[in-house]
Design an enzyme around this catalytic site. Structure first.
Site, PDB file in Angstrom:
ATOM      1  CB  ALA A  13      -0.919   0.010   1.221  1.00 33.21           C
ATOM      2  CB  CYS A  90      -3.106  -6.009   5.396  1.00 29.76           C
ATOM      3  SG  CYS A  90      -2.873  -4.292   5.928  1.00 29.76           S
ATOM      4  CE  LYS A 129       2.434 -11.461   1.828  1.00 27.65           C
ATOM      5  NZ  LYS A 129       2.471 -10.003   1.698  1.00 27.65           N
ATOM      6  N   GLY A 192       9.601 -11.883   3.407  1.00 27.85           N
ATOM      7  CA  GLY A 192      10.113 -11.425   4.690  1.00 27.85           C
ATOM      8  C   GLY A 192      11.618 -11.324   4.735  1.00 27.85           C
ATOM      9  NE  ARG A 216       9.705  -4.324   5.553  1.00 25.84           N
ATOM     10  CZ  ARG A 216      10.175  -4.649   6.738  1.00 25.84           C
ATOM     11  NH1 ARG A 216      10.469  -3.693   7.620  1.00 25.84           N
ATOM     12  NH2 ARG A 216      10.366  -5.913   7.075  1.00 25.84           N
TER      13      ARG A 216
END
Length: 317
Positions: A13, A90, A129, A192, A216
């Site tokens: 997001a 999420c 997910k 992860g 990320r």
């Protein structure tokens, strides 16, 4: 390289807009996902949700709480969807308090019903997910239930909802889930703590997953996809120079300016600049300077000072 091992861009997001998706594909991502889209937002023609819809068909991640709404939302945007992913991972409170995202891990019957309905009524691949669990690791229990719905793939983030993004991702737990899913012909992709090509190769070498999705670690670092593949295939890879990284940032910035306008484009670029400057000389000083820039002229001067060719930006005023 394992024939089935794929490296994709995870849905994030506020980040995986069509610009980041296109850049990731350019740098070797095998697949990409949209930011998560609210099924309620799609059905209500919500302006914010509409802005997030892909401009060209791609994999779409949906979040919500009611099986029928997932199907109805898909039918509204079917021409834009090549693959549906159900978000049950999420951990953000504004999502989970509505019973969506990883809150679905506490409502496994409903999650199974969502996937089963989509699998029954949609001809495109359907995945989900998830996280390891809500408070603790219950991933084997979770995937055992999901197997009955027959998703085409399960994407597993190696943390619980309670952990959010703290601590280390548990890849051993992901591996155990992957082995179970493989017995039923279901692919598993892990997620992860993937920030470098070395991180990805470690997973490739040691865990029985069909691939990974990078979150990320891909922000301001789109070359991680190609570098990871090269490292796996050849045992080495070339790191980009500071000039190459800043030039790539300038290209990303230009796309943001054209898409979102000057003010919003500059503001949006700041969250990517950190990644593009990671591990280059004087990065902290550069970031401090860049975050203070407010006009396109100031940014052009900044880039020129650091040796970046800005010819493509000359038309931006």
């Amino acid at each position: 390289m394992k024939e089935i091992f794929k490296i994709g861009l995870a849905p994030m997001a506020g980040y995986t807009d069509h610009i980041m998706r296109s850049i990731s594909l350019k740098w070797g991502a095998d697949f990409i996902f949209t930011e998560m889209l609210s099924v309620d937002g799609i059905l209500l023609n919500d302006r914010a949700t509409t802005k997030l819809l892909p401009k060209a068909p791609c994999r779409v991640q949906l979040f919500g709480n009611e099986p029928l709404k997932f199907l109805q939302a898909y039918e509204r945007i079917a021409d834009l969807v090549t693959w549906i992913d159900v978000n049950a991972g999420c951990p953000v409170k504004k999502v989970t308090r509505k019973g969506a995202g990883s809150a679905l891990l506490q409502q496994l019957e409903k999650l199974v019903a969502i996937i089963a309905l989509l699998k029954e009524r949609v001809e495109k691949p359907v995945s989900v997910k998830i996280r390891l669990g809500w408070n603790d690791n219950r991933v084997l229990e979770i995937v055992s239930k999901l197997i009955d719905a027959g998703p085409d793939a399960i994407f597993i983030h190696g943390r619980t909802t309670k952990q959010k993004y703290t601590g280390k991702a548990d890849w051993e737990a992901i591996a155990r889930a992957a082995n179970l899913c493989h017995e039923h012909g279901i692919s598993v992709f892990g997620s992860g703590d993937l920030f470098t090509p070395e991180d990805v190769k470690k997973i490739y070498d040691n865990y029985p997953v069909d691939g990974v999705i990078i979150a990320r670690g891909a922000i301001g670092n789109p070359w991680i996809f190609q570098q990871s593949k090269t490292l796996i295939e050849t045992g080495t890879y070339r790191k980009l120079t500071a000039i190459e990284r800043l030039s790539a940032f300038a290209e990303h910035l230009l796309l943001l300016l054209k898409e979102k306008g000057i003010d919003k484009g500059i503001k949006e670029s700041r969250k990517f600049f950190v990644g593009y400057t990671r591990n280059i000389p004087n990065a902290a000083k550069m970031r401090n300077q860049y975050m203070r820039l407010k006009t396109i002229d100031d940014i052009k001067k900044f880039l020129i000072f650091h040796g970046i060719d800005i010819k493509r930006m000359e038309s931006v005023n």
